[in-house]
Scaffold this motif. Structure first.
Motif, PDB file in Angstrom:
ATOM      1  N   ARG A 145      14.698   9.924  47.558  1.00 45.02           N
ATOM      2  CA  ARG A 145      14.073  11.200  46.880  1.00 45.02           C
ATOM      3  C   ARG A 145      14.828  12.406  47.859  1.00 45.02           C
ATOM      4  O   ARG A 145      14.186  13.606  47.897  1.00 45.02           O
ATOM      5  CB  ARG A 145      12.416  10.737  47.449  1.00 45.02           C
ATOM      6  N   GLU A 146      15.083  12.106  49.212  1.00 42.24           N
ATOM      7  CA  GLU A 146      15.326  13.314  50.220  1.00 42.24           C
ATOM      8  C   GLU A 146      16.195  14.367  49.683  1.00 42.24           C
ATOM      9  O   GLU A 146      15.760  15.827  49.581  1.00 42.24           O
ATOM     10  CB  GLU A 146      15.908  12.391  51.403  1.00 42.24           C
ATOM     11  N   TRP A 147      16.950  14.238  48.525  1.00 44.26           N
ATOM     12  CA  TRP A 147      18.039  14.926  49.364  1.00 44.26           C
ATOM     13  C   TRP A 147      17.218  15.999  47.395  1.00 44.26           C
ATOM     14  O   TRP A 147      17.849  16.978  47.370  1.00 44.26           O
ATOM     15  CB  TRP A 147      19.545  14.943  48.308  1.00 44.26           C
ATOM     16  N   LEU A 148      16.617  15.494  46.854  1.00 41.40           N
ATOM     17  CA  LEU A 148      15.443  15.727  45.259  1.00 41.40           C
ATOM     18  C   LEU A 148      15.641  17.284  45.884  1.00 41.40           C
ATOM     19  O   LEU A 148      15.106  17.954  45.162  1.00 41.40           O
ATOM     20  CB  LEU A 148      15.570  15.579  44.961  1.00 41.40           C
ATOM     21  N   LEU A 149      14.789  16.938  46.690  1.00 40.34           N
ATOM     22  CA  LEU A 149      13.996  18.714  47.296  1.00 40.34           C
ATOM     23  C   LEU A 149      14.734  19.799  48.030  1.00 40.34           C
ATOM     24  O   LEU A 149      14.003  20.573  48.140  1.00 40.34           O
ATOM     25  CB  LEU A 149      13.116  17.641  48.225  1.00 40.34           C
ATOM     26  N   THR A 150      15.967  19.284  48.378  1.00 42.10           N
ATOM     27  CA  THR A 150      16.795  20.011  48.285  1.00 42.10           C
ATOM     28  C   THR A 150      17.705  21.568  47.685  1.00 42.10           C
ATOM     29  O   THR A 150      18.735  21.635  47.884  1.00 42.10           O
ATOM     30  CB  THR A 150      17.492  20.030  49.690  1.00 42.10           C
ATOM     31  N   ILE A 151      17.783  20.524  46.232  1.00 43.99           N
ATOM     32  CA  ILE A 151      18.232  21.379  44.907  1.00 43.99           C
ATOM     33  C   ILE A 151      18.259  22.490  44.670  1.00 43.99           C
ATOM     34  O   ILE A 151      16.474  22.884  44.451  1.00 43.99           O
ATOM     35  CB  ILE A 151      18.705  19.904  44.154  1.00 43.99           C
ATOM     36  N   PRO A 152      18.755  23.571  45.278  1.00 41.09           N
ATOM     37  CA  PRO A 152      18.168  24.965  44.335  1.00 41.09           C
ATOM     38  C   PRO A 152      17.874  25.452  43.588  1.00 41.09           C
ATOM     39  O   PRO A 152      17.088  26.475  42.916  1.00 41.09           O
ATOM     40  CB  PRO A 152      19.659  25.788  45.236  1.00 41.09           C
ATOM     41  N   SER A 153      17.903  24.183  42.425  1.00 40.10           N
ATOM     42  CA  SER A 153      18.313  24.223  40.975  1.00 40.10           C
ATOM     43  C   SER A 153      16.960  23.714  40.271  1.00 40.10           C
ATOM     44  O   SER A 153      17.020  23.883  39.260  1.00 40.10           O
ATOM     45  CB  SER A 153      19.714  24.273  40.316  1.00 40.10           C
ATOM     46  N   VAL A 154      16.002  22.948  41.133  1.00 43.77           N
ATOM     47  CA  VAL A 154      15.573  21.520  39.931  1.00 43.77           C
ATOM     48  C   VAL A 154      14.252  21.966  41.592  1.00 43.77           C
ATOM     49  O   VAL A 154      13.926  21.588  42.596  1.00 43.77           O
ATOM     50  CB  VAL A 154      15.672  20.945  40.706  1.00 43.77           C
ATOM     51  N   GLU A 155      12.912  22.318  40.923  1.00 40.50           N
ATOM     52  CA  GLU A 155      12.016  22.114  41.194  1.00 40.50           C
ATOM     53  C   GLU A 155      10.942  20.908  41.090  1.00 40.50           C
ATOM     54  O   GLU A 155      11.026  20.441  40.022  1.00 40.50           O
ATOM     55  CB  GLU A 155      10.590  23.213  40.584  1.00 40.50           C
ATOM     56  N   GLU A 156      10.338  20.373  42.450  1.00 40.86           N
ATOM     57  CA  GLU A 156       9.691  19.057  42.327  1.00 40.86           C
ATOM     58  C   GLU A 156       8.745  19.242  41.514  1.00 40.86           C
ATOM     59  O   GLU A 156       8.959  17.942  40.913  1.00 40.86           O
ATOM     60  CB  GLU A 156       9.094  19.314  43.937  1.00 40.86           C
ATOM     61  N   ARG A 157       7.573  19.995  40.803  1.00 45.32           N
ATOM     62  CA  ARG A 157       7.000  20.302  39.846  1.00 45.32           C
ATOM     63  C   ARG A 157       7.795  19.887  38.502  1.00 45.32           C
ATOM     64  O   ARG A 157       7.263  19.541  36.945  1.00 45.32           O
ATOM     65  CB  ARG A 157       6.302  21.398  39.518  1.00 45.32           C
ATOM     66  N   ASP A 158       9.532  20.039  38.397  1.00 45.06           N
ATOM     67  CA  ASP A 158       9.741  20.253  37.403  1.00 45.06           C
ATOM     68  C   ASP A 158      10.211  18.160  37.085  1.00 45.06           C
ATOM     69  O   ASP A 158      10.972  18.188  36.073  1.00 45.06           O
ATOM     70  CB  ASP A 158      11.220  20.521  36.794  1.00 45.06           C
ATOM     71  N   ILE A 159      10.450  17.209  38.067  1.00 49.19           N
ATOM     72  CA  ILE A 159      10.660  16.471  37.845  1.00 49.19           C
ATOM     73  C   ILE A 159       9.614  15.310  38.393  1.00 49.19           C
ATOM     74  O   ILE A 159       8.549  15.192  38.819  1.00 49.19           O
ATOM     75  CB  ILE A 159      11.640  16.224  39.041  1.00 49.19           C
ATOM     76  N   VAL A 160      10.224  13.793  37.639  1.00 51.73           N
ATOM     77  CA  VAL A 160       9.274  12.648  38.077  1.00 51.73           C
ATOM     78  C   VAL A 160      10.037  11.979  38.581  1.00 51.73           C
ATOM     79  O   VAL A 160      11.533  11.223  37.906  1.00 51.73           O
ATOM     80  CB  VAL A 160       8.575  12.144  36.488  1.00 51.73           C
ATOM     81  N   PHE A 161       9.511  11.474  39.610  1.00 51.58           N
ATOM     82  CA  PHE A 161      10.726  10.575  40.513  1.00 51.58           C
ATOM     83  C   PHE A 161       9.579   9.064  40.530  1.00 51.58           C
ATOM     84  O   PHE A 161       8.904   8.775  41.219  1.00 51.58           O
ATOM     85  CB  PHE A 161      11.038  11.348  42.535  1.00 51.58           C
ATOM     86  N   LEU A 162      11.357   8.044  40.209  1.00 47.89           N
ATOM     87  CA  LEU A 162      10.661   7.212  40.284  1.00 47.89           C
ATOM     88  C   LEU A 162      11.548   5.954  41.534  1.00 47.89           C
ATOM     89  O   LEU A 162      12.370   6.237  41.713  1.00 47.89           O
ATOM     90  CB  LEU A 162      11.021   5.934  39.209  1.00 47.89           C
ATOM     91  N   ASP A 163      10.070   5.168  42.211  1.00 44.18           N
ATOM     92  CA  ASP A 163      10.455   4.755  43.432  1.00 44.18           C
ATOM     93  C   ASP A 163      12.001   3.661  42.956  1.00 44.18           C
ATOM     94  O   ASP A 163      12.794   3.097  41.792  1.00 44.18           O
ATOM     95  CB  ASP A 163      10.003   3.197  43.785  1.00 44.18           C
TER      96      ASP A 163
END
Length: 650
Positions: free
Chosen positions: A102-120
């Motif tokens: 999950r950690e690096w997903l929140l640093t991508i400039p082209s992706v907002e957290e609200r636009d994704i569903v992260f699964l453990d």
């Protein structure tokens, strides 16, 4: 016994200098030529946006995997990747999945957290392993893009996964994890190191495979492959042709002179620092002025790829640190310690203001009480989140004090500075292309409407036996000719969207989000003028949002302004439009600055509502409502002041 080779574990498309030109395109034929069988998505593969990654995926001749990150809209893996698959390798069915942290997903400039569903990754890994086993897999392998600690968590929690091939870390390491003995392979970085695996497939999925491996170092001693060498040379040649490609717009000159960025606040340095602070979610940001290399003032107007490369020739990593107020003060002292020498350590800052007295000894030059963070006085014991370069975190350029800093997000996880700058400039270029397209569309629609009205009026006049038509009909004919002229101007703008701004023109009509504008607000549909809301509903293109306030309300203002104008005035207005001004034409009169700012506010509000820029970078874009141009417009704001002898002054 069989060999398992040619798996990729992500970060194939970026970062590299060539990718700054090609946006990762060169890696498609390279990876296709070497026969990759499958790849897991890495964080830097998203550097140029989800759509760009998806385009590349269509051109790769092998599948990409991203099992535990789904699009919130579609419920499918982000970017169009596969969730899992089975490949037949020499008669053995190999089950594959691609897992990320999950950690690096929140640093991508082209992706907002609200636009994704992260699964453990453990839960999804366990579920997919069972699914692949049910589908007949004889060996279950996870391609991961995670740090070693998370790989070891996965290997320990999910024994159903028999082998981990991992990326994200940049070192070469093979670990036999506890408690199941699952092997975790880290095979280096940048294709400088490879692993050749010889695998003895066990009879049962409950057993660990016996693996023999060979480390291969790619050095100059390895013979060139002619096919790949030809591909690389072709892209090297292409880099030269791309230097003059448009890449954003600036309303203001950008000061990159060595004697400015290494001695005082620079508007360009402030812009880059703002990008770091906003994108990394920091309280403050700073970097050494020596990062900026072009040593010139870049003129206001169209920015080119060569401007970008000359400003930032290095692919600097960024880190997010936790620093005390005392640590920040020490770093600021280091930055001004060698003044007035043209040392690269002089800091460009964001979220920070301070004054320094160069007459005082190095180490005690910051004026007491002058430092603020986020507009509040610096608190020495308080902990702050600070974005900076990994170069400085490593103690370079005299910043030894930063070597002990707690790293919240490391350089391999964060986007590179050059990537973020390029992303912002690409966003500006995209918006201006959309403005030109929308402008042309609306002018054409207006001309068609007028033509239809004129035709109806003429038909009615003919049916009534009118010989010459009323004065109103005559006026309609004149207006139709004017519409045609405006349409021609609109077509010219659509084909040449980047018309130059006059060096003598004012940018008083430039608006920046957050400014107080009477009658408008930012951030939601309620801020869109009523007359424009229907246009938003009718047109889904970004062009509708970025031009709705200007093109609809300015048209109405222009109708009133042009009602009494003579042909000479109209010719002058048309000349102004041809020269790049936003006013002019039969129904586009010049607007007062206040009204133009209000239109800009509404346009940016609609843009933020309909299609926001990831990580808030739209905050750094301003809209010149008179010239219909989005762009950057950084100013010198007094973040850094020099106080000789303790007296405030520049």
């Amino acid at each position: 016994m069989w060999s398992l080779v040619r798996w990729s574990r992500g970060d194939c498309l970026n970062p590299s200098l060539m990718s700054a030109f090609t946006r990762g395109e060169q890696m498609v034929p390279v990876l296709n030529s070497i026969g990759v069988h499958a790849a897991a998505v890495g964080n830097h593969d998203f550097d140029f946006g989800v759509e760009r990654l998806q385009q590349h995926m269509h051109n790769f001749r092998f599948p990409w995997l991203l099992s535990n990150v789904l699009s919130a809209q579609t419920g499918q893996p982000l970017g169009g990747a596969h969730r899992s698959l089975i490949l037949d390798w020499h008669g053995v069915k190999v089950g594959l999945m691609g897992l990320v942290e999950r950690e690096w997903l929140l640093t991508i400039p082209s992706v907002e957290e609200r636009d994704i569903v992260f699964l453990d990754f453990c839960d999804e890994g366990r579920r997919l392993a069972a699914q692949l086993a049910a589908e007949g897999a004889e060996l279950i392998v996870a391609l991961t893009h995670m740090r070693t600690p998370n790989d070891l968590v996965l290997a320990g929690a999910v024994p159903e996964i028999q082998l981990l091939l991992s990326g994200h870390d940049h070192h070469y390491e093979i670990t036999e994890s506890a408690p199941h003995g699952t092997l975790v392979f880290k095979s280096g970085t940048d294709f400088r190191e490879l692993s050749l695996l010889h695998i003895n497939v066990p009879a049962s999925l409950a057993e660990r495979p016996r693996v023999e491996w060979e480390r291969i170092n790619v050095t100059s001693a390895v013979p060139e492959d002619p096919e790949v060498a030809a591909i690389v040379q072709g892209y090297l040649d292409l880099m030269g042709t791309k230097m003059d490609e448009p890449m954003g717009w600036s309303h203001t000159p950008l000061d990159a002179r060595f004697d400015v960025v290494r001695r005082q606040e620079s508007n360009l340095g402030s812009l880059f620092a703002d990008i770091c602070r906003i994108s990394l979610g920091a309280d403050a940001a700073f970097f050494n002025g020596g990062t900026i290399r072009s040593d010139q003032v870049h003129a206001a107007g169209q920015l080119l790829m060569r401007d970008f490369v000359s400003m930032l020739p290095f692919t600097d990593e960024l880190v997010l640190l936790e620093l005390s107020g005392s640590d920040i003060l020490t770093a600021l002292e280091t930055g001004v310690g060698s003044f007035p020498a043209l040392e690269g350590r002089f800091l460009q800052v964001s979220g920070v203001t301070f004054a320094f007295d160069s007459d005082r000894p190095a180490g005690s030059r910051i004026v007491p009480g002058s430092v603020t963070v986020g507009g509040e006085p610096l608190e020495l014991e308080r902990r702050y989140k600070v974005a900076t370069k990994a170069y400085l975190r490593g103690g370079k350029d005299g910043f030894e004090s930063l070597k002990a800093a707690n790293v919240l997000v490391d350089g391999e996880t964060n986007p590179r500075l050059a990537t973020l700058v390029q992303y912002l400039w690409m966003r500006v270029e995209y918006l201006n292309e959309s403005v030109a397209e929308e402008w042309h569309r609306m002018v054409a629609a207006e001309a068609a409407r007028e033509a239809a009205e004129a035709e109806v009026a003429q038909g009615e006049a003919g049916s009534n036996g009118s010989s010459g038509g009323s004065s109103g009909n005559g006026s309609s004919g004149s207006e139709q000719a004017q519409r045609t002229a405006v349409l021609a101007h609109g077509e010219a703008e659509a084909s040449h969207a980047s018309s130059a701004v006059s060096s003598t023109s004012s940018i008083d009509a430039v608006y920046s989000p957050g400014a107080a504008i009477s009658g408008t607000a930012t951030g939601g549909p309620g801020s869109i003028p009523l007359a424009a809301e229907q246009h938003v509903l009718e047109v889904t293109a970004t062009g509708a949002a970025i031009s709705l306030a200007l093109l609809l309300q300015q048209r109405a203002a222009g109708d009133d302004a042009s009602s009494g104008s003579d042909s000479e005035d109209e010719d002058a207005a048309s000349d102004q439009q041809r020269q790049g001004g936003g006013g002019g034409g039969a129904w586009l009169g010049d607007l007062p600055n206040e009204e133009a700012r209000a239109h800009s506010s509404a346009a940016l509000s609609a843009l933020a509502y309909l299609e926001p820029c990831a990580h808030g970078l739209d905050e750094l874009i301003v809209f010149d409502a008179v010239r219909r141009k989005f762009g950057i417009a950084p100013q010198v704001e007094g973040r850094i002041t020099r106080a000789p002898g303790g007296a405030a002054g520049k």
